[in-house]
Write an enzyme that holds these catalytic residues in place. Structure first.
Site, short mmCIF file in Angstrom:
data_model
loop_
_atom_site.label_atom_id
_atom_site.label_comp_id
_atom_site.label_asym_id
_atom_site.label_seq_id
_atom_site.Cartn_x
_atom_site.Cartn_y
_atom_site.Cartn_z
N TRP A 268 4.30 -45.18 -71.89
CA TRP A 268 2.95 -44.61 -71.98
C TRP A 268 2.96 -43.32 -71.19
O TRP A 268 3.39 -43.29 -70.04
CB TRP A 268 1.89 -45.55 -71.39
CG TRP A 268 0.59 -44.81 -71.28
CD1 TRP A 268 -0.26 -44.49 -72.30
CD2 TRP A 268 0.03 -44.22 -70.08
NE1 TRP A 268 -1.31 -43.74 -71.81
CE2 TRP A 268 -1.17 -43.57 -70.47
CE3 TRP A 268 0.42 -44.19 -68.75
CZ2 TRP A 268 -1.97 -42.89 -69.55
CZ3 TRP A 268 -0.38 -43.51 -67.84
CH2 TRP A 268 -1.57 -42.88 -68.25
N GLU B 201 2.76 -47.28 -76.17
CA GLU B 201 1.36 -47.62 -75.87
C GLU B 201 0.46 -46.42 -76.16
O GLU B 201 0.67 -45.33 -75.63
CB GLU B 201 1.23 -48.02 -74.39
CG GLU B 201 -0.22 -48.35 -74.00
CD GLU B 201 -0.39 -48.72 -72.52
OE1 GLU B 201 0.56 -48.50 -71.73
OE2 GLU B 201 -1.47 -49.21 -72.16
N LYS C 48 -3.42 -44.42 -76.57
CA LYS C 48 -4.66 -44.31 -75.79
C LYS C 48 -5.63 -43.40 -76.52
O LYS C 48 -5.21 -42.54 -77.29
CB LYS C 48 -4.32 -43.76 -74.40
CG LYS C 48 -5.44 -43.91 -73.40
CD LYS C 48 -4.93 -43.82 -71.99
CE LYS C 48 -6.11 -43.82 -71.02
NZ LYS C 48 -5.69 -43.91 -69.64
N ASP D 156 -3.35 -51.75 -75.65
CA ASP D 156 -4.07 -52.00 -74.40
C ASP D 156 -5.55 -52.03 -74.78
O ASP D 156 -6.06 -51.06 -75.34
CB ASP D 156 -3.75 -50.86 -73.42
CG ASP D 156 -4.48 -50.98 -72.09
OD1 ASP D 156 -5.70 -51.25 -72.11
OD2 ASP D 156 -3.86 -50.77 -71.03
N HIS E 176 -8.00 -49.13 -74.40
CA HIS E 176 -7.64 -47.83 -74.97
C HIS E 176 -8.24 -47.53 -76.34
O HIS E 176 -7.64 -46.83 -77.15
CB HIS E 176 -6.12 -47.69 -75.05
CG HIS E 176 -5.49 -47.59 -73.70
ND1 HIS E 176 -4.16 -47.32 -73.51
CD2 HIS E 176 -6.02 -47.71 -72.45
CE1 HIS E 176 -3.89 -47.29 -72.21
NE2 HIS E 176 -5.01 -47.54 -71.56
N HIS F 211 -1.38 -55.11 -73.47
CA HIS F 211 -1.85 -54.94 -72.10
C HIS F 211 -3.26 -55.50 -72.09
O HIS F 211 -4.15 -54.95 -72.74
CB HIS F 211 -1.90 -53.46 -71.71
CG HIS F 211 -0.63 -52.96 -71.12
ND1 HIS F 211 -0.49 -51.69 -70.65
CD2 HIS F 211 0.57 -53.59 -70.91
CE1 HIS F 211 0.75 -51.53 -70.18
NE2 HIS F 211 1.40 -52.67 -70.33
N ASP G 211 -12.16 -46.91 -70.35
CA ASP G 211 -10.90 -47.52 -69.92
C ASP G 211 -10.88 -47.70 -68.40
O ASP G 211 -10.09 -47.08 -67.70
CB ASP G 211 -9.74 -46.60 -70.37
CG ASP G 211 -8.38 -47.07 -69.90
OD1 ASP G 211 -8.14 -48.28 -69.94
OD2 ASP G 211 -7.56 -46.22 -69.51
N ASP H 55 -10.27 -50.34 -66.52
CA ASP H 55 -9.30 -51.27 -65.92
C ASP H 55 -9.90 -52.23 -64.91
O ASP H 55 -9.36 -52.42 -63.82
CB ASP H 55 -8.11 -50.50 -65.34
CG ASP H 55 -7.21 -49.95 -66.43
OD1 ASP H 55 -6.59 -50.76 -67.14
OD2 ASP H 55 -7.13 -48.71 -66.59
N ASP I 34 -2.90 -55.50 -67.30
CA ASP I 34 -2.91 -54.12 -66.83
C ASP I 34 -4.31 -53.74 -66.37
O ASP I 34 -5.16 -53.39 -67.18
CB ASP I 34 -2.45 -53.16 -67.95
CG ASP I 34 -2.45 -51.72 -67.48
OD1 ASP I 34 -2.47 -51.49 -66.26
OD2 ASP I 34 -2.44 -50.81 -68.33
C1 RNT Z 1 -2.84 -46.24 -68.68
C2 RNT Z 1 -2.05 -47.29 -69.36
C3 RNT Z 1 -0.80 -47.71 -68.65
C4 RNT Z 1 -0.96 -47.81 -67.14
C5 RNT Z 1 0.19 -48.47 -66.43
C6 RNT Z 1 0.14 -48.20 -64.97
O1 RNT Z 1 -4.05 -46.00 -69.28
O2 RNT Z 1 -2.84 -48.40 -69.59
O3 RNT Z 1 -0.32 -48.86 -69.19
O4 RNT Z 1 -2.13 -48.49 -66.81
O5 RNT Z 1 1.38 -48.11 -67.00
ZN ZN Z 2 -1.89 -50.17 -70.32
#
Ligand code: RNT
Ligand code: ZN
Length: 415
Positions: A181, A222, A224, A256, A259, A283, A291, A293, A322
């Site tokens: 990513w 990955e 986004k 993810d 994303h 993820h 996003d 997290d 994640d």
């Molecule tokens: C970032 C991605 C990625 C990171 C990690 C730290 O938006 O989700 O996966 O969170 O690699």
């Molecule tokens: Zn991620």
């Protein structure tokens, strides 16, 4: 005993609770090392800002500041969660010894020897991620940079990470998922969208030209939608990653669930990809409006994702967490999210899948709705408690006091 009663109730629906428990014990879920130190890593100045479109918020005391502290914290988390843990490392967590230091393009397997020892002693596997952010060589682009020297540096980093992933898989005897990513993108409307995407493609091709054993190392792409400071354009978009992975037999799509646009659901994307590809990687996170997290909860979408994973084939999906929350006790954040995803998977394994499918195919949508609703209030908690006991791990109500004790005895003493 309440478990026997609960087991009987599931059995009446044709669901074997013992089998669900036994299965879940064998399913690896990758625990992200970066929740422990707010994604700072050990290879650059820990005071520098996090870049690449991601951010942690909060300043809760007790952040791990060294490999030893991070390992101790991961051990604490492992002691608090049921299930088959796998470690998920970023390249920025290289451990250097005797004053040595290597830049990211020069990282070697030996810089991860301590992590191999850590995983081996605990009998767990390890996944890996090249780190294309928080580094002076981000210009700010990395793999899509128009500057050949920058792009080359990051390709060399990616290739070094393939070698490290191969080493992790071989040493630990468990497959290593290597996720790529990069937050490459633009804050404002770009004049050239295809140029960076073509360079990104070339860079991925060059990284994957590094030899590796396809039965041991599983590279992923990955995608986004946007990041902080890169709101208008992301090079590695959903379409880019889908097309890239579908065009190769050695690259997997990684979704993810933070994303996508807020009304898009990853639970609905899993089956589309698995209709074409043998494998998929996830993820699991929680986006709040964006996003962000946040810590994974036992909420509707997490359960829906887990149900889809179970229905499409739990062994076809590489599962990882994640998220990073710096505003609460980090051990608690880690354990809460890991336990919740375990709960969601167990919940998914306890669905009478065949019966529900039959109702759908018969067009009996009234009965289907009633049954899906009633499944929500089955005595799931009793099966969950039994699962924790079967794994030799604390039940709900028992683990948090242990976390508080660790905060009092260890975390609060950190400078
Ligand atoms: C970032 C991605 C990625 C990171 C990690 C730290 O938006 O989700 O996966 O969170 O690699
Ligand atoms: Zn991620």
């Amino acid at each position: 005993m309440s478990f026997d009663e609960a087991r009987r109730k599931y059995s009446a629906l044709g669901v074997d609770a013992d089998r669900a428990i036994e299965k879940l014990k064998t399913v690896p879920v990758s625990l992200h090392c970066w929740q422990g130190d707010d994604v700072r890593g050990f290879d650059t100045d820990p005071q520098k800002p996090l870049t690449g479109g991601i951010q942690t918020t909060g300043n809760y005391p007790g952040r791990a500041g060294s490999p030893q502290e991070l390992m101790a914290d991961i051990d604490k988390v492992i002691s608090l969660v049921p299930g088959q843990v796998k470690l998920n490392l970023h390249a920025s967590y290289a451990i250097f010894e005797d004053g040595e230091w290597a830049d990211r393009d020069k990282l070697e397997p030996r810089h991860f020897k301590k992590w191999v020892d850590f995983c081996r002693e605990r009998g767990i596997g390890c996944d890996f991620n090249p780190t294309f952010f928080s580094h002076p060589k981000c210009d700010p682009l990395t793999l899509s940079s128009p500057h050949e020297e920058t792009r080359r540096f990051w390709v060399d980093h990616g290739r070094a990470c393939i070698r490290i992933s191969q080493y992790l898989a071989e040493e630990l005897g468990k497959p290593c998922v290597m996720n790529i990513w990069a937050g490459d993108g633009y804050k404002d409307v770009p004049a050239d969208r295809i140029g960076p995407r073509l360079r990104y493609k070339k860079s991925f091709d060059e990284i994957l030209s590094e030899p590796f054993d396809k039965t041991k190392v599983y590279p992923c792409a990955e995608s986004k939608v946007f990041g902080i400071g890169v709101e208008s354009y992301t090079v590695g978009s959903a379409e880019w990653c889908l097309k890239y992975a579908s065009g190769r037999d050695d690259c997997i799509c990684l979704l993810d669930n933070g994303h996508y646009h807020p009304t898009e659901l990853v639970s609905d994307k899993i089956s589309s990809i698995l209709a074409y590809d043998e494998k998929l990687a996830l993820h699991v996170t929680r986006g709040v409006r964006w996003d962000s997290d946040h810590v994974v909860l036992f909420d509707d979408e997490t359960r829906e994702i887990a149900k889809e994973v179970v229905r499409c084939g739990i062994d076809r999906v590489f599962l990882a967490l994640d998220y990073f929350d710096a505003s609460i006790n980090r051990i608690s954040a880690w354990a809460t999210g890991f336990r919740n995803f375990q709960k969601a998977l167990l919940f998914g394994l306890l669905q009478p899948v065949e019966e529900l499918k039959r109702l759908q195919d018969q067009g009996n949508f009234s009965r289907l709705m009633v049954m899906q609703e009633e499944l929500k209030t089955m005595p799931f908690g009793d099966i969950w408690d039994e699962y924790c006991r079967a794994c030799g791990k604390p039940l709900d109500g028992e683990w948090y006091p242990l976390c508080e004790a660790y905060e009092r005895d260890v975390l609060s003493k950190r400078g």
